[in-house]
Design a protein around this motif. Structure first.
Motif, PDB file in Angstrom:
ATOM      1  N   SER A 236       0.825  -1.211   0.000  1.00  0.00           N
ATOM      2  CA  SER A 236       0.000   0.000   0.000  1.00  0.00           C
ATOM      3  C   SER A 236       0.856   1.257   0.000  1.00  0.00           C
ATOM      4  CB  SER A 236      -0.922   0.005   1.221  1.00  0.00           C
ATOM      5  OG  SER A 236      -1.824  -1.081   1.177  1.00  0.00           O
ATOM      6  N   ALA A 237       2.015   1.185   0.668  1.00  0.00           N
ATOM      7  CA  ALA A 237       2.872   2.365   0.780  1.00  0.00           C
ATOM      8  C   ALA A 237       3.714   2.606  -0.454  1.00  0.00           C
ATOM      9  CB  ALA A 237       3.783   2.212   1.999  1.00  0.00           C
ATOM     10  N   THR A 238       4.049   1.544  -1.177  1.00  0.00           N
ATOM     11  CA  THR A 238       4.998   1.672  -2.296  1.00  0.00           C
ATOM     12  C   THR A 238       4.383   1.401  -3.665  1.00  0.00           C
ATOM     13  OG1 THR A 238       5.672  -0.654  -2.116  1.00  0.00           O
ATOM     14  CG2 THR A 238       6.892   0.955  -0.778  1.00  0.00           C
ATOM     15  N   GLY A 239       3.154   0.862  -3.711  1.00  0.00           N
ATOM     16  CA  GLY A 239       2.560   0.484  -4.985  1.00  0.00           C
ATOM     17  C   GLY A 239       3.099  -0.820  -5.530  1.00  0.00           C
ATOM     18  N   GLU A 245       2.450 -17.994  -5.833  1.00  0.00           N
ATOM     19  CA  GLU A 245       1.782 -19.245  -6.169  1.00  0.00           C
ATOM     20  C   GLU A 245       1.098 -19.770  -4.911  1.00  0.00           C
ATOM     21  OE1 GLU A 245       4.798 -21.751  -7.853  1.00  0.00           O
ATOM     22  OE2 GLU A 245       5.024 -20.507  -9.643  1.00  0.00           O
ATOM     23  N   HIS A 246       0.337 -20.853  -5.057  1.00  0.00           N
ATOM     24  CA  HIS A 246      -0.374 -21.383  -3.894  1.00  0.00           C
ATOM     25  C   HIS A 246       0.576 -21.731  -2.756  1.00  0.00           C
ATOM     26  CE1 HIS A 246      -3.875 -21.266  -6.297  1.00  0.00           C
ATOM     27  NE2 HIS A 246      -3.747 -22.436  -6.915  1.00  0.00           N
ATOM     28  N   THR A 247       1.761 -22.249  -3.103  1.00  0.00           N
ATOM     29  CA  THR A 247       2.693 -22.711  -2.075  1.00  0.00           C
ATOM     30  C   THR A 247       3.335 -21.564  -1.300  1.00  0.00           C
ATOM     31  OG1 THR A 247       4.402 -22.859  -3.784  1.00  0.00           O
ATOM     32  CG2 THR A 247       3.230 -24.896  -3.207  1.00  0.00           C
ATOM     33  N   ALA A 248       3.094 -20.314  -1.700  1.00  0.00           N
ATOM     34  CA  ALA A 248       3.585 -19.178  -0.923  1.00  0.00           C
ATOM     35  C   ALA A 248       2.847 -19.080   0.409  1.00  0.00           C
ATOM     36  CB  ALA A 248       3.434 -17.884  -1.700  1.00  0.00           C
ATOM     37  N   ASN A 249       1.600 -19.555   0.420  1.00  0.00           N
ATOM     38  CA  ASN A 249       0.783 -19.537   1.639  1.00  0.00           C
ATOM     39  C   ASN A 249       0.633 -18.134   2.226  1.00  0.00           C
ATOM     40  OD1 ASN A 249      -0.053 -22.349   2.103  1.00  0.00           O
ATOM     41  ND2 ASN A 249       2.149 -22.745   2.247  1.00  0.00           N
ATOM     42  N   ILE A 250       0.433 -17.178   1.334  1.00  0.00           N
ATOM     43  CA  ILE A 250       0.129 -15.810   1.742  1.00  0.00           C
ATOM     44  C   ILE A 250      -0.697 -15.180   0.635  1.00  0.00           C
ATOM     45  CG2 ILE A 250       2.241 -14.830   0.741  1.00  0.00           C
ATOM     46  CD1 ILE A 250       2.273 -12.845   3.092  1.00  0.00           C
ATOM     47  N   SER A 251      -1.715 -14.423   1.012  1.00  0.00           N
ATOM     48  CA  SER A 251      -2.603 -13.821   0.006  1.00  0.00           C
ATOM     49  C   SER A 251      -2.912 -12.378   0.367  1.00  0.00           C
ATOM     50  CB  SER A 251      -3.898 -14.625  -0.110  1.00  0.00           C
ATOM     51  OG  SER A 251      -3.654 -15.934  -0.558  1.00  0.00           O
ATOM     52  N   PRO A 252      -1.921 -11.501   0.245  1.00  0.00           N
ATOM     53  CA  PRO A 252      -2.211 -10.083   0.493  1.00  0.00           C
ATOM     54  C   PRO A 252      -3.114  -9.516  -0.592  1.00  0.00           C
ATOM     55  CG  PRO A 252       0.003 -10.366  -0.374  1.00  0.00           C
ATOM     56  CD  PRO A 252      -0.535 -11.740  -0.131  1.00  0.00           C
ATOM     57  N   GLN A 253      -3.663  -8.348  -0.335  1.00  0.00           N
ATOM     58  CA  GLN A 253      -4.621  -7.749  -1.258  1.00  0.00           C
ATOM     59  C   GLN A 253      -4.010  -7.448  -2.620  1.00  0.00           C
ATOM     60  OE1 GLN A 253      -6.151  -4.316   0.772  1.00  0.00           O
ATOM     61  NE2 GLN A 253      -7.247  -5.510   2.321  1.00  0.00           N
ATOM     62  N   HIS A 254      -2.707  -7.188  -2.661  1.00  0.00           N
ATOM     63  CA  HIS A 254      -2.052  -6.815  -3.914  1.00  0.00           C
ATOM     64  C   HIS A 254      -1.451  -8.018  -4.636  1.00  0.00           C
ATOM     65  CE1 HIS A 254      -2.248  -3.120  -1.584  1.00  0.00           C
ATOM     66  NE2 HIS A 254      -2.019  -2.426  -2.677  1.00  0.00           N
ATOM     67  N   ALA A 255      -1.869  -9.233  -4.275  1.00  0.00           N
ATOM     68  CA  ALA A 255      -1.252 -10.432  -4.843  1.00  0.00           C
ATOM     69  C   ALA A 255      -1.876 -10.802  -6.179  1.00  0.00           C
ATOM     70  CB  ALA A 255      -1.382 -11.602  -3.869  1.00  0.00           C
ATOM     71  N   ALA A 337       9.904   3.949   3.005  1.00  0.00           N
ATOM     72  CA  ALA A 337       9.895   4.078   1.540  1.00  0.00           C
ATOM     73  C   ALA A 337       8.508   4.437   1.021  1.00  0.00           C
ATOM     74  CB  ALA A 337      10.370   2.778   0.894  1.00  0.00           C
ATOM     75  N   SER A 338       7.672   4.925   1.887  1.00  0.00           N
ATOM     76  CA  SER A 338       6.292   5.249   1.513  1.00  0.00           C
ATOM     77  C   SER A 338       6.259   6.349   0.457  1.00  0.00           C
ATOM     78  CB  SER A 338       5.513   5.683   2.749  1.00  0.00           C
ATOM     79  OG  SER A 338       4.196   6.031   2.414  1.00  0.00           O
ATOM     80  N   GLN A 339       5.467   6.123  -0.576  1.00  0.00           N
ATOM     81  CA  GLN A 339       5.278   7.114  -1.631  1.00  0.00           C
ATOM     82  C   GLN A 339       3.948   7.832  -1.397  1.00  0.00           C
ATOM     83  OE1 GLN A 339       5.512   5.050  -5.371  1.00  0.00           O
ATOM     84  NE2 GLN A 339       7.510   4.167  -4.930  1.00  0.00           N
ATOM     85  N   ALA A 340       3.924   9.120  -1.614  1.00  0.00           N
ATOM     86  CA  ALA A 340       2.715   9.892  -1.334  1.00  0.00           C
ATOM     87  C   ALA A 340       2.272  10.662  -2.572  1.00  0.00           C
ATOM     88  CB  ALA A 340       2.976  10.853  -0.175  1.00  0.00           C
ATOM     89  N   TYR A 346       1.055   0.259 -11.952  1.00  0.00           N
ATOM     90  CA  TYR A 346       1.688  -1.053 -12.153  1.00  0.00           C
ATOM     91  C   TYR A 346       0.757  -2.173 -11.673  1.00  0.00           C
ATOM     92  CZ  TYR A 346       5.666  -4.325 -12.402  1.00  0.00           C
ATOM     93  OH  TYR A 346       6.526  -5.359 -12.721  1.00  0.00           O
ATOM     94  N   LEU A 347       0.151  -1.991 -10.521  1.00  0.00           N
ATOM     95  CA  LEU A 347      -0.801  -2.976 -10.014  1.00  0.00           C
ATOM     96  C   LEU A 347      -1.991  -3.113 -10.950  1.00  0.00           C
ATOM     97  CD1 LEU A 347      -1.944  -4.856  -7.819  1.00  0.00           C
ATOM     98  CD2 LEU A 347      -2.843  -2.813  -6.677  1.00  0.00           C
ATOM     99  N   GLU A 348      -2.502  -2.010 -11.434  1.00  0.00           N
ATOM    100  CA  GLU A 348      -3.665  -2.052 -12.323  1.00  0.00           C
ATOM    101  C   GLU A 348      -3.343  -2.786 -13.623  1.00  0.00           C
ATOM    102  OE1 GLU A 348      -4.557   2.061 -12.698  1.00  0.00           O
ATOM    103  OE2 GLU A 348      -5.363   2.242 -10.655  1.00  0.00           O
ATOM    104  N   MET A 349      -2.121  -2.624 -14.111  1.00  0.00           N
ATOM    105  CA  MET A 349      -1.723  -3.315 -15.326  1.00  0.00           C
ATOM    106  C   MET A 349      -1.703  -4.826 -15.110  1.00  0.00           C
ATOM    107  SD  MET A 349       1.601  -2.616 -17.756  1.00  0.00           S
ATOM    108  CE  MET A 349       2.726  -2.630 -16.371  1.00  0.00           C
TER     109      MET A 349
END
Length: 422
Positions: A236-239, A245-255, A337-340, A346-349
């Protein structure tokens, strides 16, 4: 003017980049090109000691006096054997000696080549790292040579100091000296939690200046709520975008699921998605991500985060290893490193790429069987994927975030999948 030998050019440039200033040189024809080249470089303080046994102890004394690593250079054959007593002493006292031993064509070991001995185990019990450099002819050789030199020099001061061994093959020891400048080299640096605030801030400033930040999240155990929150805060702070993959076992919103986004991309069509910074964590993965990033190696920064501090140059672009817990890394840069405001283009692409994915109609097969199975997995299940086809195909369908997913991807061995699951 410096030697025209590429292997020696990379060695000289990386010794400088890692701050090695003192070289103790014993004369010989095989190491003469290196000796002459470093003597032309004002960065180095060179010392000539004819007898290798004395030379190694002399280097040990310089290291004790200066508190700096000291390199030694000798010729081929049994010259290197004379280093052993001092190397044993340095090993037990934690003194960083960089052994640069002359060698010949690696292909000729055990082939009655004049003056060539197998140095593989000469110092095996008394050095922290031993590498054998290639004879540089191709771009692949260039990457491999630089990687090995970086690994050895980093090892000399990692978790305590000590000697390291670099075998330097000189096929033609009568080289020309027409090179005016050493080539640019890729230097790998290790950064731990105790590194200076200035170093961490330098990295934070680099993150703030980039708009295409890609987090490659490899295989790992289920992330704690605190780690997941730190990753989400960082994105959220850096974009930044998380490819997992499934084996990462983490699902943040930006994944973004790796296979859904990556499969079908060619090197050319990948260009708009090409990152400026890659941050890799965790273990292995099965998608085409690895090949796509390797196709652009050297065109972006690659940061690796792990607890061991070991440099693993998966994409051939590694420049920084962060030896720290993942949560510390993401929490620090989420704040510093937060960008304001953060750029979300990049995420939208990537999200548009994922949304555009269409599944072909496939007749009954292992693909349709896996799809049907995954669509029926209940929440809070444990899924253990067999490797290769099963693991690859499974990435194309979503599963609940609460499903823990495992696979024997450490060595990609085909055996033991069911036993591991049980």
């Amino acid at each position: 003017m410096f030697t025209d030998n590429k292997t020696l050019q990379f060695l000289q440039a990386l010794l400088k980049a890692h701050g090695v200033r003192h070289l103790v040189i014993s004369p010989g024809s095989r190491n003469a090109p290196l000796a002459r080249s470093v003597e032309q470089d004002d960065h180095f303080q060179c010392y000539s000691v004819v007898d290798e046994r004395s030379a190694a102890y002399y280097a040990l004394g310089i290291a004790l006096q200066t508190g700096e690593p000291v390199a030694l250079s000798c010729t081929i054959a049994t010259a290197s054997c004379n280093y052993l007593p001092a190397v044993v002493e340095a090993f037990h006292r934690g003194i960083p000696l960089i052994l640069l031993t002359g060698d010949s064509n690696p292909y000729l070991v055990g082939q009655l080549e004049s003056q060539m001995i197998d140095q593989s185990n000469t110092f095996s019990n008394f050095v922290k790292k031993s590498v054998w450099l290639p004879v540089v002819r191709t771009r692949e050789d260039e990457w491999y040579c630089q990687r090995l030199i970086n690994e050895a020099l980093l090892a000399s001061s990692h978790h305590g100091s000590g000697p390291v061994h670099i075998r330097v093959p000189i096929v033609d020891h009568f080289t020309d000296f027409t090179t005016a400048q050493l080539p640019p080299v890729k230097t790998i640096f290790r950064i731990d939690r105790d590194a200076s605030a200035a170093i961490w801030e330098e990295k934070a400033a680099l993150l703030r200046s980039k708009k295409k930040i890609l987090v490659v999240y490899g295989q790992g155990r289920p992330a704690s709520p605190q780690l997941k929150a730190a990753v989400e805060k960082f994105c959220s702070a850096t974009g930044a975008v998380v490819i997992k993959e499934h084996t990462a076992n983490i699902s943040p919103q930006h994944a973004i699921p790796a296979s859904l986004a990556m499969e079908g991309l060619t090197e050319k069509s990948f260009e708009p998605f090409a990152p400026e910074i890659v941050i890799s964590v965790g273990g292995n993965y099965v998608s085409s991500l690895k090949a796509l990033l390797r196709s652009r190696y050297g065109q972006y920064h690659h940061w690796l985060v792990n607890d061991s501090g070991e440099p693993v140059d998966t994409f051939k672009s590694l420049d920084s290893v962060f030896e720290c817990p993942l949560q510390h890394f993401f929490e620090y840069f989420a704040t510093h490193a937060s960008q304001a405001p953060p750029d979300t283009a990049y995420l939208e692409m990537w999200m548009a790429r994922r949304a555009a994915t269409r599944y072909p109609d496939v007749e009954f097969s292992n693909v349709t069987a896996i799809k049907a199975f995954l669509e029926r997995i209940p929440s809070d299940s444990i899924l253990n994927l067999s490797i290769l086809n099963s693991a690859r195909i499974a990435q194309f369908w979503e599963i609940p975030d609460t499903v823990e997913t495992y696979s024997n991807l450490g060595a990609y061995g085909i055996d033991g999948c069911l036993s591991t699951f049980l």
